[in-house]
Design a protein around this motif. Structure first.
Motif, PDB file in Angstrom:
ATOM      1  N   LEU A 217       0.883  -1.180  -0.035  1.00 16.68           N
ATOM      2  CA  LEU A 217       0.084  -0.032  -0.033  1.00 16.68           C
ATOM      3  C   LEU A 217       0.936   1.220   0.057  1.00 16.68           C
ATOM      4  N   GLY A 294      -7.605  -4.425  -5.962  1.00 12.11           N
ATOM      5  CA  GLY A 294      -7.259  -2.911  -5.105  1.00 12.11           C
ATOM      6  C   GLY A 294      -6.273  -2.155  -5.828  1.00 12.11           C
ATOM      7  N   HIS A 295      -5.219  -2.583  -6.129  1.00 11.39           N
ATOM      8  CA  HIS A 295      -4.188  -1.886  -6.903  1.00 11.39           C
ATOM      9  C   HIS A 295      -4.606  -1.117  -7.861  1.00 11.39           C
ATOM     10  N   GLU A 335      -8.474  -0.902   1.442  1.00 13.98           N
ATOM     11  CA  GLU A 335      -7.295  -1.743   1.441  1.00 13.98           C
ATOM     12  C   GLU A 335      -6.712  -2.200   2.508  1.00 13.98           C
TER      13      GLU A 335
END
Length: 362
Positions: A217, A294-295, A335
């Motif tokens: 993240l 998510g990315h 996330e």
């Protein structure tokens, strides 16, 4: 009150992450067209036919593995850490740093072997020799970093646990509840017979996935658990452990399913055998897909600003920025939850599979 202060600090951290990650993505968007033109004629034609920014190449660049740890910029203006390239070719072991390629503009000569790297980050030998690539890539370096951090955290926590007589504080106060959670809520309920034997592996699995999820993240970090090769290895280890410790009852349920008529055995036995492999396969795909998605979503939301700029101008880009920033901060929060959730799910299902394989016959 303490929880409110913690939430404020967490929100500030997410804001800092976004502030640092957006310029990096923007600079990559502005500079990457030159390198892409050299490698893809189709992209040149697309740019000539339409000026609307296409975020796909930049997004794929950010989530892919690489032979250097790239932070921002492109070409000679880029800020990156070169990583060791280790190649085994025709009985020769060649070692050099990835900076020797000069961002793909140069080849590297080692004896009579000439190495080149394409815009996808794949190294090949110009004369067609077979290469075994043992390089320390960005994902490998990130896993090493995660390993070092875990060793440090648990070493500090272990020493504090020996000295502490009261309630755990600091790092120990954060890690101890997680360890007890894995032991008491994941391992013990699912592995009823000899759970102590599997506890070290399941704890290692949980914290390895969690640490790499959280590191992923950070701006400029690697997408380790979003790499299907990594999730493949984790699922294969689970497959080996499950079947290696499977008892007689486990194998009899596969090759002699109880309550199944003899006529259906030729159908049920192959299905049971396939089921041995589909369980870890589902583990592999679930972790890979959730982390990668998510990315991609976060990078897509950031790229909306640059798509608006290229298509509708600076004014519209500035007007859409607050909305994009708000959604990105929201996705960052999600996330963080996903990072813990995916580590929990992978460990839980692994414990469940091991428990089913080691369960005593009733």
């Amino acid at each position: 009150k303490m929880g409110h202060k913690l939430l404020q600090k967490f929100s500030l951290l997410l804001s800092v992450i976004f502030v640092f990650s957006t310029p990096s993505f923007a600079e990559h968007h502005e500079d990457s067209h030159h390198s892409e033109e050299e490698h893809s004629t189709q992209q040149v034609e697309n740019k000539n036919s339409s000026e609307l920014y296409n975020p796909v190449p930049d997004i794929m660049h950010h989530i892919a593995d690489a032979h250097e740890w790239h932070f921002w910029g492109e070409g000679e203006n880029s800020v990156s850490i070169p990583l060791p390239v280790i190649l085994y070719t025709d009985g020769n072991l060649d070692l050099f740093m990835s900076s020797a390629f000069h961002h793909g503009h140069s080849t590297v000569m080692k004896g009579n072997r000439e190495y080149a790297i394409d815009h996808h980050g794949h190294i090949h030998e110009k004369n067609g020799a077979q290469i075994i690539d043992l390089s320390i890539t960005k994902n490998t370096a990130s896993m090493m970093l995660a390993f070092i951090l875990l060793i440090l955290l648990f070493s500090i926590s272990g020493s504090k646990a020996k000295q502490n007589n009261g309630a755990p504080k600091g790092i120990l106060g954060f890690l101890e509840p997680l360890i007890l959670f894995v032991r008491d809520d994941i391992v013990k309920p699912n592995i009823t017979h000899g759970h102590q034997k599997f506890l070290p592996y399941l704890l290692t699995l949980f914290f390895f996935i969690l640490m790499n999820n959280l590191l992923g993240l950070l701006p400029g970090s690697a997408n380790v658990t979003g790499n299907i090769a990594v999730t493949l290895v984790l699922s294969v280890i689970t497959l080996i452990v499950t079947n290696l410790f499977g008892n007689k009852s486990y194998w009899s349920h596969i090759f002699n399913p109880p309550g199944v008529p003899l006529a259906l055995m030729p159908i049920m036995i192959p299905i049971e055998i396939v089921g041995i492999f589909t369980k870890p396969f589902a583990l592999m795909i679930r972790l890979f897909a959730n982390i990668t998605a998510g990315h991609i979503i976060i990078l897509s939301l950031i790229s909306l600003i640059f798509m608006a700029q290229s298509g509708l101008g600076d004014v519209f880009a500035w007007s859409i920025s607050p909305v994009a920033v708000a959604f990105v901060l929201f996705m960052d929060l999600i996330e963080v939850l996903v990072a813990f959730l995916q580590a929990y799910i992978f460990t839980l299902l692994t414990a469940l599979f091991i428990g089913l394989a080691t369960e005593e016959a009733h």
